[in-house]
Scaffold this active site. Structure first.
Site, PDB file in Angstrom:
ATOM      1  N   GLY A   1      -4.519   3.108  -8.805  1.00  0.00           N
ATOM      2  CA  GLY A   1      -4.903   3.929  -7.655  1.00  0.00           C
ATOM      3  C   GLY A   1      -3.674   4.460  -6.980  1.00  0.00           C
ATOM      4  O   GLY A   1      -2.568   4.410  -7.525  1.00  0.00           O
ATOM      5  N   THR A   2      -3.886   4.953  -5.767  1.00  0.00           N
ATOM      6  CA  THR A   2      -2.794   5.534  -5.008  1.00  0.00           C
ATOM      7  C   THR A   2      -1.707   4.508  -4.710  1.00  0.00           C
ATOM      8  O   THR A   2      -0.529   4.815  -4.742  1.00  0.00           O
ATOM      9  CB  THR A   2      -3.340   6.031  -3.654  1.00  0.00           C
ATOM     10  OG1 THR A   2      -4.580   6.679  -3.907  1.00  0.00           O
ATOM     11  CG2 THR A   2      -2.393   6.979  -2.995  1.00  0.00           C
ATOM     12  N   PHE A   3      -2.137   3.283  -4.415  1.00  0.00           N
ATOM     13  CA  PHE A   3      -1.185   2.284  -3.937  1.00  0.00           C
ATOM     14  C   PHE A   3      -0.496   1.512  -5.049  1.00  0.00           C
ATOM     15  O   PHE A   3       0.468   0.831  -4.813  1.00  0.00           O
ATOM     16  CB  PHE A   3      -1.903   1.297  -3.013  1.00  0.00           C
ATOM     17  CG  PHE A   3      -2.251   1.926  -1.710  1.00  0.00           C
ATOM     18  CD1 PHE A   3      -1.415   1.785  -0.615  1.00  0.00           C
ATOM     19  CD2 PHE A   3      -3.397   2.694  -1.564  1.00  0.00           C
ATOM     20  CE1 PHE A   3      -1.713   2.386   0.588  1.00  0.00           C
ATOM     21  CE2 PHE A   3      -3.706   3.293  -0.366  1.00  0.00           C
ATOM     22  CZ  PHE A   3      -2.860   3.145   0.724  1.00  0.00           C
ATOM     23  N   GLY A   4      -1.028   1.569  -6.240  1.00  0.00           N
ATOM     24  CA  GLY A   4      -0.409   0.822  -7.327  1.00  0.00           C
ATOM     25  C   GLY A   4      -1.394   0.585  -8.452  1.00  0.00           C
ATOM     26  O   GLY A   4      -2.326   1.364  -8.657  1.00  0.00           O
ATOM     27  N   GLN A   5      -1.158  -0.512  -9.165  1.00  0.00           N
ATOM     28  CA  GLN A   5      -1.999  -0.814 -10.316  1.00  0.00           C
ATOM     29  C   GLN A   5      -2.687  -2.166 -10.093  1.00  0.00           C
ATOM     30  O   GLN A   5      -2.118  -3.047  -9.448  1.00  0.00           O
ATOM     31  CB  GLN A   5      -1.143  -0.915 -11.571  1.00  0.00           C
ATOM     32  CG  GLN A   5      -0.214   0.271 -11.775  1.00  0.00           C
ATOM     33  CD  GLN A   5       0.938  -0.092 -12.691  1.00  0.00           C
ATOM     34  OE1 GLN A   5       0.810  -0.017 -13.894  1.00  0.00           O
ATOM     35  NE2 GLN A   5       2.060  -0.497 -12.127  1.00  0.00           N
ATOM     36  N   VAL A   6      -3.891  -2.287 -10.643  1.00  0.00           N
ATOM     37  CA  VAL A   6      -4.589  -3.569 -10.539  1.00  0.00           C
ATOM     38  C   VAL A   6      -4.757  -4.116 -11.959  1.00  0.00           C
ATOM     39  O   VAL A   6      -5.262  -3.427 -12.845  1.00  0.00           O
ATOM     40  CB  VAL A   6      -5.963  -3.418  -9.854  1.00  0.00           C
ATOM     41  CG1 VAL A   6      -6.631  -4.778  -9.686  1.00  0.00           C
ATOM     42  CG2 VAL A   6      -5.805  -2.758  -8.482  1.00  0.00           C
TER      43      VAL A   6
ATOM     44  N   LEU B   1      -6.918  -3.131 -14.960  1.00  0.00           N
ATOM     45  CA  LEU B   1      -8.273  -2.952 -14.411  1.00  0.00           C
ATOM     46  C   LEU B   1      -8.428  -1.591 -13.754  1.00  0.00           C
ATOM     47  O   LEU B   1      -9.503  -1.024 -13.703  1.00  0.00           O
ATOM     48  CB  LEU B   1      -8.554  -4.032 -13.363  1.00  0.00           C
ATOM     49  CG  LEU B   1      -8.685  -5.462 -13.864  1.00  0.00           C
ATOM     50  CD1 LEU B   1      -8.701  -6.433 -12.702  1.00  0.00           C
ATOM     51  CD2 LEU B   1      -9.954  -5.618 -14.699  1.00  0.00           C
ATOM     52  N   GLY B   2      -7.353  -1.074 -13.239  1.00  0.00           N
ATOM     53  CA  GLY B   2      -7.437   0.232 -12.583  1.00  0.00           C
ATOM     54  C   GLY B   2      -6.087   0.607 -11.997  1.00  0.00           C
ATOM     55  O   GLY B   2      -5.202  -0.236 -11.858  1.00  0.00           O
TER      56      GLY B   2
ATOM     57  N   ASP C   1     -12.619   4.490   3.598  1.00  0.00           N
ATOM     58  CA  ASP C   1     -12.684   5.067   2.247  1.00  0.00           C
ATOM     59  C   ASP C   1     -13.843   4.474   1.454  1.00  0.00           C
ATOM     60  O   ASP C   1     -13.687   4.112   0.283  1.00  0.00           O
ATOM     61  CB  ASP C   1     -11.353   4.860   1.510  1.00  0.00           C
ATOM     62  CG  ASP C   1     -11.231   5.798   0.306  1.00  0.00           C
ATOM     63  OD1 ASP C   1     -11.977   6.797   0.247  1.00  0.00           O
ATOM     64  OD2 ASP C   1     -10.395   5.531  -0.565  1.00  0.00           O
TER      65      ASP C   1
HETATM   66  N1  LIG Z   1     -10.741  -7.401  -7.497  1.00  0.00           N
HETATM   67  C1  LIG Z   1     -10.879  -6.513  -8.476  1.00  0.00           C
HETATM   68  N2  LIG Z   1     -11.509  -6.843  -9.619  1.00  0.00           N
HETATM   69  C2  LIG Z   1     -11.659  -5.934 -10.618  1.00  0.00           C
HETATM   70  N3  LIG Z   1     -11.190  -4.676 -10.556  1.00  0.00           N
HETATM   71  C3  LIG Z   1     -10.551  -4.290  -9.444  1.00  0.00           C
HETATM   72  C4  LIG Z   1     -10.356  -5.176  -8.346  1.00  0.00           C
HETATM   73  N4  LIG Z   1      -9.694  -4.518  -7.374  1.00  0.00           N
HETATM   74  C5  LIG Z   1      -9.484  -3.284  -7.841  1.00  0.00           C
HETATM   75  N5  LIG Z   1      -9.990  -3.138  -9.071  1.00  0.00           N
HETATM   76  C6  LIG Z   1      -9.945  -1.905  -9.882  1.00  0.00           C
HETATM   77  O1  LIG Z   1      -8.731  -1.236  -9.610  1.00  0.00           O
HETATM   78  C7  LIG Z   1      -8.996   0.070  -9.068  1.00  0.00           C
HETATM   79  C8  LIG Z   1      -7.963   0.388  -8.013  1.00  0.00           C
HETATM   80  O2  LIG Z   1      -8.079  -0.539  -6.959  1.00  0.00           O
HETATM   81  P1  LIG Z   1      -7.928  -0.119  -5.442  1.00  0.00           P
HETATM   82  O3  LIG Z   1      -8.983   0.898  -5.108  1.00  0.00           O
HETATM   83  O4  LIG Z   1      -7.874  -1.327  -4.567  1.00  0.00           O
HETATM   84  O5  LIG Z   1      -6.478   0.552  -5.513  1.00  0.00           O
HETATM   85  P2  LIG Z   1      -5.905   1.729  -4.686  1.00  0.00           P
HETATM   86  O6  LIG Z   1      -4.527   1.960  -5.168  1.00  0.00           O
HETATM   87  O7  LIG Z   1      -6.078   1.421  -3.252  1.00  0.00           O
HETATM   88  O8  LIG Z   1      -6.874   2.911  -5.139  1.00  0.00           O
HETATM   89  P3  LIG Z   1      -7.291   4.190  -4.344  1.00  0.00           P
HETATM   90  O9  LIG Z   1      -6.448   5.274  -4.869  1.00  0.00           O
HETATM   91  O10 LIG Z   1      -8.750   4.381  -4.705  1.00  0.00           O
HETATM   92  O11 LIG Z   1      -7.096   3.924  -2.890  1.00  0.00           O
HETATM   93  C9  LIG Z   1     -10.417   0.000  -8.546  1.00  0.00           C
HETATM   94  O12 LIG Z   1     -11.047   1.252  -8.579  1.00  0.00           O
HETATM   95  C10 LIG Z   1     -11.084  -0.980  -9.488  1.00  0.00           C
HETATM   96  O13 LIG Z   1     -11.536  -0.320 -10.642  1.00  0.00           O
END
Ligand SMILES: Nc1ncnc2c1ncn2[C@@H]1O[C@H](COP(=O)(O)OP(=O)(O)OP(=O)(O)O)[C@@H](O)[C@H]1O
Length: 536
Positions: free
Chosen positions: A206-211, A203-204, A324
């Protein structure tokens, strides 16, 4: 320059940079031949906060001829700078009066979400197999028909990997060199009964990992699972995200009425913390993009603003700062309605337990954070104001290319901050200098340093920022944006004008430079732009 500010460097400057978004808007208002004569350019933007990503986006568009001579010099990593301009005289069919999501975008999303839509349909006759089907969907049957000895075993299929880079490097080969768990489609996360999740898609990242999108094997529920990087700093920060979400979900919003992400479960898998979330849909940045960066109707903006304020009231009551807030962290619940949720509490903190000074994504960074002052929940209100303007305009209100450029864009629109903010702000003297002028407003005794002075003092070349709009004045920007639509009745024009006047006043309240007088979410919620009362 702040040592953590990656804003002037190419995207690889961020050690944890993972997301690179590519955008390809085009403007309907341009003649077809101009749309085809694409002039692709890029600008580095979407900066991340402390140790977080810089994304880079490409905009392919042909500038309106009237503005081509207003381009300023490009930085080396901005060679493909967008030249998108809003022409005040340009009439566009953007301001739909209802609150439905843009139709084109929904069609686009469905195509992405529903993979089946791209698979050729089967023939209605049970016996007829087209050559295309025989060589694609039914290739296995075709091989069996040709060679009876052929035996297809799906278990031998190579596993489809979702993680990049996918080369095993750490944690006994389970992780790549960036400490991310290497995820494969159909693999299982978790081991306990009721806590086993089959991986379906990414799904995505980011900095902290993968979703990843997953299915709970016992309940069959579809969820989003964030697989946090296997590194102590990320684990620690993610445990904070868990704490904050648990508190919000159970104590502040037990009935799930305030547009805050639900956290269902947590567990460890191969030393990775996994956070199980409700599954949401696309984010508001994607929505703007799918709408070709044309901006959303005032009514739809109002619907989103109301929900965000509702969530921000809960956060403020609990003294929690999101830190953020940006369109990428606001997700639609589904594609059928404009219901939204705020996600990514990975940078959030309790107001009394601030750890970082370098927070918020640059475009949405508040004056107090830029100047290095103590901050409060009011920083989320600044980000909120920037987001609301962007939803309406289709482009970021303050797309700063560096910290200086961010400050200078804000000053161009709202003027210089009060003396006290500059005198107390730890970074403020980098950007501002005292003026000798003792006439005029005694609360404003500072001026923004010139780009040349700032560049000389910081020993770097500070390039001029690009202008994306024809004006820096908020009122003109909102009033002149793509109005009037063709075929609007006088009554509709009047209503739209009222909406926009209310929007301007609303933005001026939530975007006050001084956090002490900036509107709280509760105050903002009572404004006519939200309540729908007539604005005079
Ligand atoms: N509950 C969810 N349902 C669908 N997609 C999601 C969900 N949570 C996160 N995502 C997808 O995953 C991506 C990364 O999630 P998130 O922002 O929580 O991670 P992060 O590692 O904290 O990213 P960032 O680098 O922006 O801080 C989001 O931009 C979104 O596209």
């Amino acid at each position: 320059m702040d040592s953590m500010d990656t804003s002037t460097q190419p995207i690889e400057a961020s050690p944890t940079a993972t997301n690179v978004a590519t955008f390809t808007p085009h403007r309907h208002s341009l003649p077809a031949n101009q749309n085809m004569a694409v002039n692709s350019q890029t600008f580095s933007g979407r900066p991340r906060t402390h140790n977080r990503r810089i994304s880079d986006y490409s905009i392919h568009t042909q500038p309106p001829a009237a503005f081509t001579n207003q381009r300023s010099a490009l930085s080396p990593h901005q060679i493909r700078q967008p030249r998108l301009r809003i022409l005040p005289t340009q009439f566009e069919d953007t301001a739909s009066q209802d609150t439905a999501l843009p139709k084109t975008s929904l069609a686009g999303f469905r195509k992405i979400e529903d993979g089946a839509a791209q698979i050729p349909k089967r023939s209605t006759s049970p016996h007829h197999v087209t050559p295309l089907q025989a060589l694609t969907l039914r290739i296995s049957e075709t091989f069996s028909a040709i060679n009876p000895a052929y035996n297809y075993n799906p278990g031998k299929n190579p596993r489809r990997v979702l993680t990049k880079p996918s080369k095993p490097a750490k944690n006994e080969g389970f992780d790549n060199e960036e400490h991310d768990y290497i995820l494969y489609v159909n693999d299982i996360l978790g081991a306990e009964e009721g806590q086993r999740y089959q991986i379906l898609d990414i799904l995505g990242a980011g900095t902290f990992g993968q979703v990843v999108k997953c299915q709970n094997l016992m309940t069959k529920q579809l969820v989003g699972v964030k697989v946090v990087k296997n590194k102590p700093a990320y684990l620690k920060q993610s445990l904070m995200e868990v704490d904050i979400l648990k508190h919000l979900n159970t104590k502040s919003d037990p009935d799930d009425q305030h547009h805050l992400l639900r956290l269902y479960d947590t567990f460890f898998h191969k030393q990775h913390l996994c956070l199980v979330f409700e599954l949401l849909s696309v984010n508001l940045y994607e929505l703007i993009k799918q709408n070709q960066f044309k901006g959303l109707s005032t009514n739809l903006v109002k619907v989103f603003a109301t929900q965000l304020l509702d969530a921000l009231i809960i956060l403020k009551e609990n003294h929690i700062i999101h830190c953020d807030l940006k369109p990428e962290n606001i997700l639609l619940k589904n594609l059928e309605s404009p219901a939204i949720k705020i996600i990514d509490f990975g940078s959030a903190c309790h107001q009394s337990k601030q750890i970082y000074t370098y927070i918020q994504s640059r475009f949405y960074r508040s004056p107090e954070v830029l100047l290095g002052l103590q901050y409060t929940t009011a920083i989320d209100m600044w980000s909120f104001g920037c987001i609301i303007a962007e939803l309406f305009l289709g482009l970021p209100l303050f797309p700063g290319s560096t910290e200086y450029n961010q400050v200078s864009r804000i000053v161009d629109t709202f003027g210089v901050p009060s003396n006290y903010m500059i005198e107390k702000g730890e970074n403020a003297r980098r950007f501002f200098e005292r003026t000798g002028d003792t006439t005029g407003d005694p609360k404003k005794r500072f001026a923004l340093k010139s780009r040349e002075t700032y560049g000389r003092e910081q020993k770097k070349t500070e390039l001029a920022g690009k202008m994306y709009f024809h004006t820096t004045k908020l009122k003109d920007l909102i009033m002149e944006y793509a109005l009037p639509r063709k075929g609007m009745s006088d009554q509709e024009k009047d209503r739209e004008k009222q909406n926009r006047l209310a929007l301007i006043d609303f933005l001026q309240g939530v975007l006050k430079l001084d956090p002490i007088v900036r509107w709280s979410p509760q105050q903002a919620k009572n404004h006519p732009f939200i309540t729908g009362e007539r604005y005079y």
